[in-house]
Design an enzyme around this catalytic site. Sequence first.
Site, mmCIF file in Angstrom:
data_model
loop_
_atom_site.group_PDB
_atom_site.id
_atom_site.type_symbol
_atom_site.label_atom_id
_atom_site.label_comp_id
_atom_site.label_asym_id
_atom_site.label_seq_id
_atom_site.Cartn_x
_atom_site.Cartn_y
_atom_site.Cartn_z
ATOM 1 C CE LYS A 205 -13.262 -4.066 -0.466
ATOM 2 N NZ LYS A 205 -12.779 -4.272 0.853
ATOM 3 C CG HIS A 243 6.094 16.836 -3.123
ATOM 4 N ND1 HIS A 243 4.738 16.981 -3.264
ATOM 5 C CD2 HIS A 243 6.660 17.830 -3.852
ATOM 6 C CE1 HIS A 243 4.488 18.005 -4.056
ATOM 7 N NE2 HIS A 243 5.642 18.546 -4.428
ATOM 8 N N GLY A 256 -0.034 -10.142 -1.929
ATOM 9 C CA GLY A 256 -0.797 -11.332 -1.571
ATOM 10 C C GLY A 256 -2.131 -11.002 -0.930
ATOM 11 C CB CYS A 259 -8.334 -7.634 -0.632
ATOM 12 S SG CYS A 259 -9.127 -8.459 0.759
HETATM 13 N N1 SAJ Z 1 1.875 -4.486 0.218
HETATM 14 C C1 SAJ Z 1 3.008 -4.057 -0.455
HETATM 15 N N2 SAJ Z 1 3.370 -2.745 -0.345
HETATM 16 C C2 SAJ Z 1 2.657 -1.855 0.397
HETATM 17 C C3 SAJ Z 1 1.506 -2.309 1.079
HETATM 18 C C4 SAJ Z 1 1.130 -3.632 0.964
HETATM 19 O O1 SAJ Z 1 3.688 -4.818 -1.149
HETATM 20 O O2 SAJ Z 1 3.068 -0.675 0.449
HETATM 21 C C5 SAJ Z 1 1.438 -5.896 0.095
HETATM 22 C C6 SAJ Z 1 1.336 -6.646 1.427
HETATM 23 O O3 SAJ Z 1 2.586 -7.137 1.841
HETATM 24 C C7 SAJ Z 1 0.346 -7.738 1.074
HETATM 25 C C8 SAJ Z 1 -0.578 -7.046 0.067
HETATM 26 O O4 SAJ Z 1 0.112 -5.898 -0.385
HETATM 27 O O5 SAJ Z 1 0.973 -8.824 0.430
HETATM 28 C C9 SAJ Z 1 -1.934 -6.657 0.623
HETATM 29 O O6 SAJ Z 1 -1.798 -6.121 1.929
HETATM 30 P P1 SAJ Z 1 -2.574 -4.810 2.425
HETATM 31 O O7 SAJ Z 1 -2.186 -4.589 3.834
HETATM 32 O O8 SAJ Z 1 -2.347 -3.695 1.483
HETATM 33 O O9 SAJ Z 1 -4.105 -5.155 2.261
HETATM 34 P P2 SAJ Z 1 -5.083 -6.358 2.709
HETATM 35 O O10 SAJ Z 1 -5.303 -7.211 1.503
HETATM 36 O O11 SAJ Z 1 -4.630 -7.015 3.940
HETATM 37 O O12 SAJ Z 1 -6.404 -5.511 3.021
HETATM 38 C C10 SAJ Z 1 -6.926 -4.620 2.027
HETATM 39 C C11 SAJ Z 1 -7.190 -3.264 2.679
HETATM 40 N N3 SAJ Z 1 -7.496 -2.268 1.670
HETATM 41 C C12 SAJ Z 1 -6.937 -1.038 1.674
HETATM 42 O O13 SAJ Z 1 -6.116 -0.690 2.483
HETATM 43 C C13 SAJ Z 1 -7.397 -0.094 0.610
HETATM 44 C C14 SAJ Z 1 -8.328 -3.412 3.687
HETATM 45 O O14 SAJ Z 1 -8.684 -2.136 4.221
HETATM 46 C C15 SAJ Z 1 -9.557 -4.033 2.988
HETATM 47 O O15 SAJ Z 1 -10.642 -4.202 3.882
HETATM 48 C C16 SAJ Z 1 -9.155 -5.393 2.476
HETATM 49 O O16 SAJ Z 1 -8.111 -5.196 1.513
HETATM 50 C C17 SAJ Z 1 -10.365 -6.036 1.824
HETATM 51 O O17 SAJ Z 1 -11.013 -6.846 2.478
HETATM 52 O O18 SAJ Z 1 -10.704 -5.668 0.688
#
Ligand code: SAJ
Length: 431
Positions: A205, A243, A256, A259
Amino acid sequence: MSSIHVHGLGYIGLPTAAMLANYGHSVVGVDVDTELVAELQNGTVTVEEPGLRAFVTEALDSGNLEVSEEVGPSKYHIIAVPTPFDDKEKVAKLDYIEEAGKAIYPHLRSGDSVILESTVPPGTTETVLQPILEQSGHHAGEDIALIHCPETVLPGNIITELRENDRIIGGVNGVSTEAAVRLYDSFVEGDIHTTTDATTAEFVKLIQNTYRDTNIALANELAKLANDYDIDSREATQLANEHPRVELHQPGPGVGGHCLPIDPWFLGQNSDELNLISLARQINDGMADYVVEVLQSEIGSLDGKTIAILGIAYKGNVDDIRNSPGLEIARRIQSSIERKESSISADGGASPGVNVNLNDPHVDDQTLNLHPLDDAITDADALVIATDHKEYTDMDLDRVQQQMSGNTIIDSKAVLDKMRWINAGFNLTRI
Ligand code: SAJ
């Protein structure tokens, strides 16, 4: 159909309890928050999550879901309580898990199963939860089952992902794992993967979120490099991703939520080997400062200016402001002026300050001075888009042009059609 207690009725526990109830199980949702329990007993759901209200109502109306503060005997206990983060020490606080374990153990009977879904540092199921449960006189892996099954749902798409995502199930022994597989098999449509132990499941996880956080840090560093070479990092990233073995994430104003900014640290709770991972965290945490730097390089000193921050939810189309990049940018803008003010006051000058207007159509928080979009933009010298809400993609260009006093937009989430806005006379910079 089984009797199940779900401990913790937040973002994960509530939809999980409703899901199990809607699949015919007899579920008691338990929480220590008296107000939350009373609200749910009256059918009130306050979390903004698509479809959740109707889903929980269906479960309550069917009679399969009850909500209570009291714990009782149950074939399965699922723990979905928060694991708050001690930002100073960079460690997880496990008190809620310990409390849940203490509430459960007096009710345990031979053959019952306890499943930990909360995100935890590797080893927690076996070293923290197991000894508490064994105060019952039962033994995990012998006459009770103990399992870690991490939740992996994406806020904004929770109900679909609860059903459709694959699950990882790691019991402290094979019999434990099988007991959990039987339960998750009753509603999970994705594949169920089993591991040989609970610690591996905990580790898996954490490395999923760490992979994402570290990949975003790379994207953020590439964005800064691209800026120095005066090229658009998003265009370059998109081309690089053509790629078959490259999958770069997107840069932005910071990472943010509850997680990605936290889980990578859990890996270091019982190890000294966090190097690249902690550097990635620093890079992502530094993005708010970088956005402010870019803003200053476009409009000069922020003294006396009005800046509209569009988006304080941590990501698009959700209402969650935990570790909000937008709020962090607002703080950095204010403190850049405060720092300047203290140096100015040394030579007797005065600073007119900076006016920061916050907007977020998804967030309803009385403690923040949020402005409707039109008000936030009116007379702004610059807009900083910090969240990819649909409302920002759909903004009316002519209206924005009439309302702003300046023409600078920092689009840190690439929500606007760049060339269209530039051709209309905006000074638009993407991160
Ligand atoms: N973000 C970026 N660039 C990206 C993707 C996201 O800057 O390419 C930023 C988002 O804007 C946000 C942050 O990352 O601020 C987190 O957003 P997210 O959509 O990546 O993830 P969370 O925190 O909403 O949810 C994650 C997910 N984990 C994965 O995709 C591996 C979700 O599946 C998990 O269940 C969740 O964490 C958790 O509960 O751990």
